[in-house]
Write an enzyme that holds these catalytic residues in place. Structure first.
Site, PDB file in Angstrom:
ATOM      1  N   GLU A  40      -5.475 -17.602  -5.622  1.00 39.06           N
ATOM      2  CA  GLU A  40      -4.520 -17.916  -4.554  1.00 39.06           C
ATOM      3  C   GLU A  40      -4.478 -16.767  -3.544  1.00 39.06           C
ATOM      4  O   GLU A  40      -4.703 -15.606  -3.885  1.00 39.06           O
ATOM      5  CB  GLU A  40      -3.132 -18.122  -5.159  1.00 39.06           C
ATOM      6  N   LYS A 114      -0.450 -26.462  -1.015  1.00 38.97           N
ATOM      7  CA  LYS A 114       0.450 -26.295  -2.160  1.00 38.97           C
ATOM      8  C   LYS A 114       1.737 -27.094  -1.963  1.00 38.97           C
ATOM      9  O   LYS A 114       2.415 -26.960  -0.945  1.00 38.97           O
ATOM     10  CB  LYS A 114       0.752 -24.810  -2.319  1.00 38.97           C
ATOM     11  N   CYS A 155      -0.993 -22.378  -8.356  1.00 38.54           N
ATOM     12  CA  CYS A 155       0.018 -21.499  -8.926  1.00 38.54           C
ATOM     13  C   CYS A 155       1.269 -22.221  -9.435  1.00 38.54           C
ATOM     14  O   CYS A 155       1.244 -22.855 -10.482  1.00 38.54           O
ATOM     15  CB  CYS A 155       0.366 -20.396  -7.924  1.00 38.54           C
TER      16      CYS A 155
END
Length: 276
Positions: A40, A114, A155
């Site tokens: 990330e 995300k 994540c």
């Protein structure tokens, strides 16, 4: 399929980070990897929104993306840029945290923004408000490759199992979870969460991670957990990169997905039910 996770300790300088990424990607390709993954925010790990605004670019102008597309084509590899911080055209000026899959011809095969923002208070001294600087995505993404369909995530998404069930039921056999995981939450939850998502869905989970203390002249230092992981569809940890930066190569056997799903075909057992 020989695959490589790149473990980074990115700074807040995109140019400095790009040189390191390119070196690791070349090393991975030299080791025979046909699929390489980075963590990330590979291009810039910063706690300063002002600094991010100064150095981040829109996708079409991002030097990291352009250079890595060219490198993927030169090396004839699949490359997942775990994510880039990118400027958007949003009226409120928030950025995108975007995972980008590059094909061996250098073309972008898939993009994923995300969905779940890391807005938490881990300790009284460690608070994150990702949504202050980044706007959440609103679309799940599965990408086609010759070695299996890939479900993209980033994540904090790992804490939301419904996303991964949707990806697996849409055909994903590999789940990617590039991360810059908090050291505190990583020590407590990282291995358990990744193993759970692999077991629940009978998928490989590939999780390249940021590691170490990320010094910054433009914000507070940040510490990430490291331990890039590969988890088999049966839930076994096949690779744990520890806390050092570098390239970590392994062989991914697609038949393991079929074997795990044959033993426990839970993807076919989903039932609708009324809420409590």
């Amino acid at each position: 399929m020989k695959t490589a996770l790149v473990q980074l300790s990115s700074s807040d300088d995109p140019d400095e980070n790009l040189g390191k990424i390119q070196g690791f990607v070349a090393e991975a390709a030299s080791a025979g990897a046909g699929f390489v993954l980075t963590p990330e925010v590979s291009n810039c790990l910063s706690t300063s929104r002002r600094h991010q605004n100064d150095v981040l670019k829109v996708e079409s102008e991002d030097a990291t993306l352009a250079a890595l597309r060219a490198q993927a084509a030169e090396l004839n590899i699949w490359l997942l840029i775990g994510s880039l911080g990118l400027k958007t055209q949003d009226a409120d000026g928030r950025f995108a945290n975007r995972s980008i899959l590059i094909a061996p011809d250098g073309e972008i095969q898939a993009r994923y923004d995300k969905v779940h923002m890391f807005d938490v208070q881990v300790t009284p001294e460690e608070t994150y408000r990702e949504s202050d600087g980044y706007r959440p995505g609103d679309r799940a993404v599965v990408a086609d490759t010759p070695f299996g369909k890939i479900g993209l995530s980033i994540c904090y998404d790992i804490r939301f199992p419904y996303l991964y069930r949707a990806l697996a039921q849409a055909g994903a056999r590999i789940l990617t979870v590039p991360a810059a995981f908090s050291y505190v939450t990583g020590a407590a939850h990282w291995h358990s969460l990744l193993r759970a998502r692999a077991i629940e869905n009978g998928c490989y989970v590939l999780a390249p991670a940021q590691t170490g203390v990320h010094q910054s002249g433009n914000g507070k230092p940040r510490k990430t957990y490291g331990h890039s992981l590969v988890v088999s569809p049966w839930g076994e940890v096949l690779l744990d990169a520890g806390t050092e930066t570098g390239v970590f190569v392994f062989d991914m056997d697609d038949s393991a997905v079929d074997e795990a799903r044959r033993k426990v075909p839970s993807l076919t057992h989903t039932r609708q039910f009324e809420g409590p």
